[in-house]
Design an enzyme around this catalytic site. Structure first.
Site, PDB file in Angstrom:
ATOM      1  N   GLU A  50       0.788  -1.226   0.000  1.00 36.90           N
ATOM      2  CA  GLU A  50       0.000   0.000   0.000  1.00 36.90           C
ATOM      3  C   GLU A  50       0.828   1.288   0.000  1.00 36.90           C
ATOM      4  OE1 GLU A  50      -3.549   0.350   0.000  1.00 36.90           O
ATOM      5  OE2 GLU A  50      -3.253  -1.689  -0.730  1.00 36.90           O
ATOM      6  N   SER A  99     -58.107 -23.728  25.688  1.00 39.34           N
ATOM      7  CA  SER A  99     -58.065 -24.580  26.884  1.00 39.34           C
ATOM      8  C   SER A  99     -56.762 -24.466  27.654  1.00 39.34           C
ATOM      9  CB  SER A  99     -58.303 -26.040  26.483  1.00 39.34           C
ATOM     10  OG  SER A  99     -59.615 -26.205  25.972  1.00 39.34           O
TER      11      SER A  99
END
Length: 832
Positions: A102, A488
């Site tokens: 780089e 229920s």
């Protein structure tokens, strides 16, 4: 001699000034103004630039991590997925690889590489395009940390100025420290540490040279050079980095060649499966955002410890997905999601491939694929999933029945047909090898939804939670937010209230048709689910068989107001209907409410407020909050006569070492206030135990029979609403309570197999089987003042040994029957 005579000097005539002269003067003035303007702008920039001093205390956004009950990483919150590591932990050659690739003059320049600028400009002119950039590492840090990424001259000028300032204030190592922790390296990873984990499953200081060079090749184009998606390109870029390192003198050619020959093994660190924990994590996220704010949660690297059990959470997710698919497939194949023209296949597959992060398809995972070939004779499909190919054999489509396979593009006219270009959901049965040869099964995205929540009844800690089929498609958390009729599944609340109003398990209630005035023209006539009426039955038989009429009569006897008050004691906060339909679960509650209510029975009478977070640390390790998981008092002896759900006697309860333990405590004692997530006494332990014993019968011989597959003491109750719009199963063992709801968001019937026992109980059972693997089998502890007696279920009175049909029943001491059932009458002599 003739002499020269000077002529008299004539006065020069004035000439008009040339336009060029004015133009030159104007240009000079304009240049001066422009120069002044540029100088002004330059000094303006100098004054407006951000300060570089703050970079000396580099504290970038770092991810916050969420941990489960055992310390397992279960989730992450972040804007940038990053873990910061010091330079001295980074291998020297890793740093050299990035510098070589780089910014080869990094250690020589003062922020701007003028030689590099000229070299890049020359190459770009020669190639007639921008082939090479000239930004130094320092400039990249300036742009990343202090500027916006806009492509403008002003930004480049600012970048250059800041780079010079940074070099004056920071050392080269400090700049590298920022750069290597800040840089984006693809696959969601920021910084070299996360990149090392993401691609190679290693800490950054454990990388070899080949891996270091591959990471250093990523900044140029992280996606294009991704070793996960484009390994060959990544290796080409790796070779470039290694040659740059040789040229800069960091390594020898032999070392570079050896690194090039080193096999690259893409073995990512096991990622957190956020999908399976998404609803749980979202609940945690909302709580933390409310308390600490988004900025702190997403950037400050919090360590968040939760009540989640990672294995239970995975089991919950799988059970919900499998259960919903089973419900959905019973309704039949709905057809392809859509049909593509032949020209649309490649673009579609490319998009699918871009979303696949793995080199090979994962077994069991579901992907969208396109039909590219059919074999009607074999009833077999050829399909593409991204850039991979495979087949769907006949057995992989059995659930859909016989299908017509059409060898042409375009949507077939027949309803039960599949043609070329059909986009289908495909589950991987055998993963692809070299991107070919995968074997799939036809799948289908369920339309129904489900919720599952599991709670430790002794503390209130939520161990697992799933709020729907797919969090990405719907963030609505049905476990916490969906208010649905429990049917229920609400009956245990009514029965528990009845026990405290003088009724017992042996109380006799007449199961016969009845009608009530409803305030309108028609009377209300509650009906049993099976339309069978049994006459006099005990409370146990009524709950075991979920008899509606008996439940209504029990509620009528104890009073609706009393039942509502009792529900509140169990922790139910939703408004409840003040009429007899409450007995049949007509009032909507959330799954977490109903499951928490059952936890009171499981815990021996204590109400525990469900909670999710136990501890939060900041990035420096300081404790921001902490809750110690409380435990309710544990009964330490069982009554030796306690029967299990089948009526058989149990021996003493098992301790941690498997030995019988002694009972010393019968009365509830508060442990912590509910406000802190602790437990408070809610109902007597005797009531809790008797309700548990009743619900064990529901599992052993009633509507919850599927839960028997656990092979251990289990209590629970099913629930099914009118037209099968809602299916429930809530049940528990001593260590864990879980509730499951199944239904459509827009209420409609679940259709065939949509009852609580068929749709919800299988999900609950699959989850509990996996969640309890390795968990000791325990019986429910019996309070000392619970007694057992042999009862005649026809009369509810005591029975003598040998009485046909007699059953063992449990009672609070002093409430058991005192008289025996009448002996069968002798045949009377004929009247004379």
């Amino acid at each position: 001699m003739e002499t020269y005579k000077a002529q008299p000097r004539q006065q020069r005539r004035l000439k008009k000034s040339s336009p060029l002269k004015y133009l030159l003067w104007g240009a000079a003035g304009g240049s001066t103004i422009m120069l002044l303007a540029l100088l002004g702008y330059f000094f303006y920039l100098l004054g407006a630039l951000p300060k570089v001093d703050r970079l000396a205390d580099y504290r970038p956004p770092i991810l916050s991590q969420v941990f489960g009950q055992d310390g397992t990483l279960v989730g992450e919150f972040y804007l940038e997925r990053r873990t910061v590591v010091p330079v001295d932990k980074m291998p020297k050659r890793l740093i050299q690889a990035f510098v070589a690739a780089e910014d080869s003059n990094f250690y020589q320049h003062k922020g701007i590489d003028y030689i590099g600028v000229m070299r890049a400009a020359f190459k770009n002119v020669i190639s007639m395009r921008k082939k090479e950039g000239a930004s130094t590492i320092t400039q990249q840090v300036a742009k990343s940390m202090l500027l916006t990424p806009e492509k403008k001259f002003s930004r480049k000028l600012k970048e250059a100025i800041l780079a010079k300032r940074m070099e004056e204030r920071l050392t080269k190592d400090e700049i590298l420290y920022i750069y290597l922790n800040q840089i984006y390296l693809g696959a969601g990873a920021y910084g070299v540490q996360l990149a090392a984990e993401t691609y190679f499953g290693k800490e950054v200081d454990k990388l070899n040279l080949a891996e270091m060079a591959m990471l250093a090749g990523l900044p140029k184009a992280p996606n294009s050079y991704s070793p996960i998606k484009h390994l060959e390109r990544a290796k080409e870029r790796q070779g470039y980095v290694l040659e740059r390192m040789v040229k800069e003198g960091y390594i020898t050619q032999a070392e570079a060649d050896y690194a090039k020959a080193t096999p690259i093994v893409i073995q990512p660190l096991k990622k957190v499966n956020a999908e399976q924990s998404a609803y749980f994590l979202e609940q945690v996220r909302q709580q933390l955002v409310e308390k600490y704010g988004e900025e702190r949660l997403y950037k400050d690297g919090l360590k968040i410890y939760t009540t989640m059990n990672a294995e239970m959470q995975k089991a919950a997710y799988d059970a919900v997905v499998n259960g919903l698919k089973a419900v959905d497939k019973r309704q039949g194949f709905r057809g392809a999601a859509k049909y593509l023209a032949e020209a649309e296949v490649d673009p579609f597959c490319k998009k699918v491939e871009d979303d696949i992060d793995d080199l090979s398809l994962k077994q069991g995972s579901v992907y969208q694929g396109v039909v590219t070939g059919v074999n009607p004779a074999k009833q077999e499909l050829t399909v593409r999933v991204g850039e991979r190919t495979g087949t769907v054999p006949r057995k992989g489509m059995d659930w859909a029945g016989r299908l017509e396979l059409v060898n042409s593009y375009g949507k077939p006219t027949a309803k039960r047909a599949i043609g070329l270009g059909a986009v289908l959901e495909l589950q991987v049965k055998e993963p692809d090898k070299n991107r070919t040869g995968a074997v799939f099964a036809l799948d289908q995205v369920p339309e129904a939804q489900a919720a599952l929540i599991a709670i430790d009844p002794t503390s209130g800690g939520v161990r697992a939670m799933v709020g729907g089929y797919d969090f990405k498609k719907s963030q609505f958390n049905r476990a916490m937010q969906a208010k649905r009729n429990p049917g229920s599944a609400f009956k245990p609340v009514i029965y528990a209230a009845a026990l405290e109003h003088g009724m017992t398990t042996a109380s006799i209630i007449d199961d016969s048709q009845v009608e009530y005035e409803s305030g309108g023209d028609k009377a209300w006539k509650p009906k049993n689910y099976d339309n069978v009426y049994r006459g006099p039955v005990t409370m146990r038989e009524a709950l075991t068989n979920s008899i509606n009429v008996v439940s209504v009569k029990i509620l009528e006897q104890i009073g609706v107001g009393s039942a509502i008050d009792y529900a509140k004691k169990l922790g139910i906060t939703s408004p409840l209907a003040a009429n007899l339909t409450l007995a049949l679960g007509s009032s909507s509650v959330t799954p977490i409410e109903l499951t928490s209510a059952y936890a009171v029975f499981a815990s021996g009478g204590y109400r525990t407020a469900p909670y999710f977070v136990t501890k939060v640390l900041d990035r420096d390790g300081n404790v921001l909050e902490e809750i110690q998981e409380p435990k309710v008092p544990v009964f330490t002896r069982m009554s030796s006569a306690a029967p299990d759900a089948a009526g058989e006697g149990d021996s003493a309860g098992d301790g941690e070492d498997g030995k019988p333990i002694e009972l010393k405590q019968n009365k509830p004692v508060p442990v912590m206030s509910e406000a802190t997530g602790g437990a408070v006494p809610a109902i007597p332990p005797e009531t809790a135990f008797i309700m548990t014993n009743l619900m064990q019968s529901v599992v052993s011989s009633g509507t919850g029979s599927r839960a028997r597959a656990l092979g251990r003491p289990v209590a629970g109750k099913t629930g099914t609403t009118n037209d099968m719009k809602d299916a429930w199963f809530v049940g528990y063992v001593p260590q864990l309570v879980a509730g499951v709801w199944v239904g459509y968001d827009q209420e409609r019937s679940l259709g065939s197999g949509g009852s609580g026992g068929q749709a919800a109980a299988p999900i609950w059972t699959e989850f509990m089987q996996r969640a309890l693997a390795g968990v000791p089998v325990r019986s429910f502890p019996t309070p000392g003042n619970v007694t057992f007696a042999l009862i005649d279920p026809r009369s509810g009175k005591l029975a003598r040994e040998g009485t046909p049909g007699a059953v063992q029943e449990c009672f609070v001491s002093g409430t058991e029957p005192t008289s025996y059932a009448a002996e069968p009458a002798e045949v009377a002599a004929p009247v004379q």
